[in-house]
Scaffold this active site. Structure first.
Site: not given
Lengths: 438, 450
Positions: B45, B134, B172
């Site tokens: 995480k 995100c 990512k």
């Protein structure tokens, strides 16, 4: 033993019965599998005597990993195919499905299990469990029914040399010749045994321990012996007129129907005496085979019957009548000795009330009031004991008897339960032996 | 049994199944349980300066009885101190040296990146994943997808990290961008060793129509979240494939993410060029245990296809992903209905009539074709009319000359295998790009005609 199915006659009465739960197609199986909630610590697993990881195998069917689903099943239960078809899922896994609490139909676990396992049993499939190298250890089983098959199959897969001694000409015990054909045909049972045989199980058919070979010889030759002999002859009523044509033990009648009687056999008026699942099986089989009339005669009331309610209900829809509180007192025959009726008296708490006798006309009486115990086998193995009901005493977890080299399981220790219980016994004994150093 | 092990830019993993950076990879205790269950790796995480979260955080879209077809979240990166996370990473790697632990990172300044990378590598992380994806909360602070959406920034920050990192750097990517290839090329230009995609899709999942507040509700408010789960898989597959077939972005290995729920999904991502796959929603739904079927099912699949290793599967379908203009216009298929599988719902009839090309009918009589039909005359009813095992005379029939082979009837049919699409042989191969080259790309009825 690669072609056991050819031991059977083609023209068998059992083939006249329909398959009550036909094999799912791929689409049906996937749709049903998708319905499974994939519960954690699932009640269905806890309700399975062999603790098959049911949500996992169902999830594998949903993902298209059907071989993986079969492996998940067989790892716990080598007879997962016949259990899929024979198990009373209504009172085991599916009976505890969480959907029941919600008033929705439970997952059809038996049918999904059949879908996965039947695919794995098809000829030409790669072995799910490639046999391990031989470990030099040898075991034997007395009887070739489900308990012995599980014991020998699980050990053979681990590299043991496993040999089954069976007094009959075909292996499988009740799985082959005692299961209602609308659930499982004799040929289906034998196909599964061929599959288990590929693990490396050896068979000696037509050999009776205590007659042809002594128990001591087995003890001398093998590291361990598993007793899975099942039960003996059908019990009798002990009433006048019972001996003679037209009166038959229920288990014996099923055996004849599955292996011997021709497909053309016609049935007249049938009375089945008893209130257990064997009684219901015979009654349903006769009704489905077109008998003129089928009545179950039970000495107590319906509420006292040990047979499953769902089975009785299915039987009644198929035309089986239930005569409650009726105690057989005589078999009535004509001058030529031909059976004409079963004489019954009214039953009060299972006892005949004098003066209430009357005749129920019939052509065949099938007695499903229990089976005797095969007590003699215990004498073959020093240290093996029987309880007061004639059952072999064995540790419920390991199957070990009073003789540490001798294990026992199945009907001969529990007095008559489901196939899946026998499989659990055989497997647990195999695991106990495996855990011992070779 | 096929070899499932992979080498992801030097990171060796026992299998291609990794936990995505998300709640299931929040702590050492969880990651160790996941490794016990069979997961090959975990992307921790996201680490950075700890944040504060809101309550509630998740909301979902159900489809019929299937729960959580799509999941939306407004949770941020780790809310636990960095030192605690690092200690746990160290502990996990010590106890599970063969499993992969990748530290997902998100921070701001060049120096922050330097320090964070050093600490994670010192703790024993096998690699780093830069969270430029995100789409909620963190992007408002100039991090996450706000980086992934700016190719120049993406290249620059990636190149910083490559200066500091000794272990492989994965970037990512966010799908919330106009062209994923541009983002992929920017990451490669920054020197990344691998790319992970997709992060979640910016979304509002639904509205509480009584309170007039979007979900997930934080009191009487909400905010846009990140959408994931089975629903996003097609979007993710396209983006993975777009990078895999790109000469520049396709140079580095891809970790595919987005709705992977079982071995079949994983096989699809791998066939489109992924080396590993990352999973979150399916684990949040069913737990770490799902990896058993992923391993078993993928292995069975590879065996059945005669592949000895999962690397043989990698990219197998990339070559068949082509531009529309290169597709064969001469290829023709028509629908065939299996009368004995049909259950007579006739959903195909209405789908074809209202949603496709009006060529599925019922009844024993010849039927009028629609005015826009390609062929003259009536649609000929088959004689005798097919009588189905279950559906009787409710089995529909296909006017084959008019069938354009669109698949819609097969898609709506509830019975697997009932409607099949069969090839009509004899079509001459021709593509739109062929026609353009030959000057035959003008069809009658254009804008300037009539």
């Amino acid at each position: 033993m690669n072609d056991l199915v050819s031991l059977l006659k083609k023209d068998r009465l059992e083939t006249q019965l329909p398959d009550k739960k036909p094999l799912y197609g791929e689409g049906e199986a996937k749709a049903e599998a998708e319905r499974c909630l994939y519960c954690v610590d699932a009640p269905c697993v806890k309700a399975c005597p062999t603790e098959i990881d049911i949500p996992t195998f169902i999830k594998k069917i949903a993902s298209g990993n059907v071989r993986g689903a079969a492996r998940t099943i067989f790892e716990q239960n080598l007879l997962g195919y016949s259990c899929a078809r024979v198990c009373p899922v209504e009172v085991l896994c599916a009976g505890d499905c969480v959907y029941n609490a919600w008033g929705r139909e439970p997952i059809q676990i038996g049918r999904l299990q059949r879908f996965a396992t039947e695919a794995a049993l098809q000829p030409g499939q790669k072995m799910l469990f490639p046999p391990k190298p031989k470990n030099g250890r040898k075991v034997a089983a007395v009887g070739a029914g489900p308990a012995s098959l599980a014991f020998c199959g699980h050990l053979a897969a681990e590299g043991f040399a496993a040999t089954m001694y069976e007094r009959y000409a075909v292996p499988g015990g009740l799985n082959t010749w005692g299961i209602a054909p609308y659930k499982l045909l004799a040929s289906d049972s034998l196909a599964e045994i061929e599959w288990v045989g590929k693990m490396g199980v050896d068979y000696r058919m037509g050999v009776e321990i205590g007659k042809d070979v002594t128990g001591q010889k087995l003890l001398d030759e093998y590291e361990a012996v598993f007793i899975g002999v099942g039960l003996g002859e059908d019990s009798k009523l002990g009433v006048p007129g019972e001996d003679g044509p037209g009166v038959v033990g229920a288990v014996e009648w099923i055996r004849q129907m599955k292996l011997e009687k021709p497909a053309s056999e016609k049935l007249g008026r049938v009375i089945v005496v008893g209130g257990g699942n064997t009684a219901i099986d015979v009654a349903r089989e006769c009704a489905l085979l077109g008998a003129e009339d089928v009545a179950m005669v039970y000495r107590r009331s319906k509420a006292d019957m040990s047979g499953y309610a769902h089975e009785l209900e299915a039987g009644r829809k198929e035309g089986v009548r239930l005569v409650e509180n009726a105690v057989p007192v005589a078999v009535v025959r004509d001058a030529a000795g031909k059976i004409t009726a079963l004489r019954v008296a009214k039953g009060a708490s299972g006892k005949a009330v004098p003066g209430t006798e009357h005749d129920l006309p019939c052509d065949l009486v099938a007695l499903a009031i229990g089976q005797s115990k095969l007590c003699e086998i215990a004498k073959q193995f020093p240290g093996v004991e029987l309880d007061d009901k004639g059952r072999i005493v064995a540790d419920p977890k390991t199957g070990q008897t009073g003789n540490p080299k001798v294990y026992a399981g199945g009907d001969c220790i529990n007095g008559g339960k489901e196939v899946v219980n026998a499989v659990a016994d055989g497997r647990n004994a195999a695991r106990h032996l495996l855990a011992k150093k070779g | 049994m096929a070899d499932l092990s992979i080498d992801f830019c030097g990171i060796k993993s026992p299998n291609p199944f990794w936990l995505a950076s998300a709640p299931p990879a929040n702590s050492g205790e969880q990651v160790m349980r996941a490794f016990d269950a069979g997961w090959g790796g975990a992307v921790w995480k996201t680490l950075g300066d700890p944040i504060m979260n809101v309550s509630s955080r998740f909301a979902a879209v159900d489809l019929g009885t299937y729960k959580m077809m799509g999941l939306n979240n407004i949770e941020l990166i780790t809310d636990r101190p960095l030192s605690v996370n690092l200690k746990e990473i160290y502990e996990v790697k010590k106890r599970y040296p063969k499993n992969v632990v990748i530290a997902s990172l998100m921070t701001e300044t060049r120096d922050d990146w330097r320090v964070l990378i050093k600490k994670c590598e010192d703790a024993g992380a096998d690699g780093l994943e830069l969270n430029f994806g995100c789409p909620h909360g963190m992007c408002e602070r100039g991090m996450g997808s706000s980086v992934g959406q700016e190719p120049k920034l993406l290249t620059e920050i990636t190149s910083w990290t490559k200066e500091f990192a000794k272990t492989p750097v994965l970037v990512k990517l966010t799908p919330n961008t106009g062209d994923i290839v541009e983002a992929g090329q920017a990451a490669v230009a920054g020197g990344c060793d691998g790319i992970s995609l997709i992060n979640t899709i910016k979304s509002i999942i639904g509205i509480d129509l009584d309170a007039m507040v979007p979900y997930p509700k934080v009191g009487k408010q909400s905010t846009n979240g990140g959408y994931c789960g089975p629903a996003v898989k097609p979007i993710a597959l396209h983006m993975v494939a777009a990078l895999a077939r790109d000469a520049q972005a396709g140079k580095v290995p891809i970790s595919g993410i987005g709705g992977v729920s079982n071995w079949r999904d994983a096989a699809e991502f791998i066939a489109l060029g992924s080396t590993s796959v990352q999973v979150c929603t399916a684990v949040m739904h069913y737990g770490y245990r799902i990896v058993e079927d992923m391993i078993d099912g993928l292995s069975e699949f590879l065996d059945a296809k005669g592949m000895k290793s999962v690397s043989e599967l990698r990219g197998k379908a990339v070559g068949a992903y082509e531009e529309w203009g290169d597709l064969d216009l001469g290829h023709k298929i028509v629908a065939k209905i299996d009368k004995d599988k049909c259950i007579g719902c006739q959903l195909c009839v209405t789908a074809c009539h209202d949603g496709a090309h009006q060529c599925i009918f019922t009844g024993a009589e010849d039927r009028d074709r629609p005015p826009q039909a390609h062929h003259p005359g009536k649609a000929k009813a088959p004689t005798p009319l097919p009588l189905g095992k279950h559906a009787g005379d409710r089995v529909p029939w296909v006017d084959e000359p008019e069938c354009v082979g669109c698949n819609l009837c097969q898609l709506v049919c509830p019975v697997s295998g009932c409607i099949s699409m069969e090839e009509v042989p004899g079509g001459k191969r021709e593509t739109w790009n062929d026609r353009v080259r030959e000057g035959r790309d003008k069809l009658p009825g254009g804008i300037h005609e009539g």
